[in-house]
Design a protein around this motif. Structure first.
Motif, PDB file in Angstrom:
ATOM      1  N   ILE A  20     -15.282  28.887 -29.761  1.00 23.85           N
ATOM      2  CA  ILE A  20     -14.557  27.642 -30.080  1.00 23.85           C
ATOM      3  C   ILE A  20     -13.715  27.826 -31.341  1.00 23.85           C
ATOM      4  O   ILE A  20     -12.553  27.408 -31.400  1.00 23.85           O
ATOM      5  N   ALA A  21     -14.280  28.477 -32.368  1.00 26.01           N
ATOM      6  CA  ALA A  21     -13.526  28.726 -33.601  1.00 26.01           C
ATOM      7  C   ALA A  21     -12.342  29.651 -33.332  1.00 26.01           C
ATOM      8  O   ALA A  21     -11.243  29.457 -33.860  1.00 26.01           O
ATOM      9  N   PHE A  22     -12.532  30.667 -32.475  1.00 22.40           N
ATOM     10  CA  PHE A  22     -11.455  31.593 -32.127  1.00 22.40           C
ATOM     11  C   PHE A  22     -10.322  30.861 -31.411  1.00 22.40           C
ATOM     12  O   PHE A  22      -9.139  31.062 -31.719  1.00 22.40           O
ATOM     13  N   ILE A  23     -10.641  29.985 -30.479  1.00 18.85           N
ATOM     14  CA  ILE A  23      -9.620  29.201 -29.768  1.00 18.85           C
ATOM     15  C   ILE A  23      -8.887  28.282 -30.745  1.00 18.85           C
ATOM     16  O   ILE A  23      -7.667  28.129 -30.682  1.00 18.85           O
ATOM     17  N   ALA A  24      -9.612  27.668 -31.672  1.00 16.55           N
ATOM     18  CA  ALA A  24      -8.978  26.793 -32.673  1.00 16.55           C
ATOM     19  C   ALA A  24      -8.014  27.580 -33.554  1.00 16.55           C
ATOM     20  O   ALA A  24      -6.914  27.106 -33.873  1.00 16.55           O
TER      21      ALA A  24
END
Length: 162
Positions: A20-24
């Motif tokens: 999720i952090a990578f996508i953000a």
């Protein structure tokens, strides 16, 4: 056995949060452009009369003036509209560029030229606008030394009270 299941769930949660952090992070530039940066102002392709990169301080006509005094525009002669409105009209004036061949063909129809001086706060010398007022349009020399034609009612640019 219980310890390995709890450890596996913890690593699964860490992995999910990491994805999720990578996508953000991947979407961060788009989010910044969309919500935080103002879009660039598009420049008009039509030639402007005044220099758009300078602050107008005074406009001197042949027998009267518009001057900025303490941040407020004032006229030396009675006019029908507020001085700020008239300055805005002149500042926003755009026209159609007139090439040299067209200007040469109009020379015999031109009456005596008139001049307007525009003083800018950043410049030492004023912009001198030579203009001709014809029945159908005005012919003005803009800040880039181009002749432009503007179709406008004379009272729109010179609304002097009688």
């Amino acid at each position: 056995m219980r310890v390995s299941v709890a450890r596996r769930r913890r690593w699964n949660n860490i992995l999910i949060l990491g994805i999720i952090a990578f996508i953000a992070i991947l979407n961060l530039p788009t989010i910044i452009k969309t919500y935080l940066i103002d879009p660039p102002v598009e420049q008009s392709t039509e030639p402007l009369l005044f220099n758009p990169n300078a602050q107008v301080e005074a406009i001197h006509f042949s027998n009267w003036s518009l001057e900025k005094v303490d941040g407020q525009w004032q006229s030396t002669q009675a006019i029908e509209i507020p001085a700020q409105e008239l300055v805005s009209r002149w500042s926003a004036l755009v026209g159609t560029e007139v090439d040299q061949a067209t200007f040469d063909s109009l020379k015999d129809k031109l009456n005596a030229p008139q001049t307007i001086e525009v003083w800018y706060s950043e410049l030492e010398e004023p912009q001198r606008i030579t203009y001709y007022q014809l029945p159908q349009f005005w012919l003005l020399k803009n800040w880039q030394e181009q002749w432009i034609a503007v179709s406008v009612d004379p009272n729109f640019l010179l609304p002097l009270s009688q």
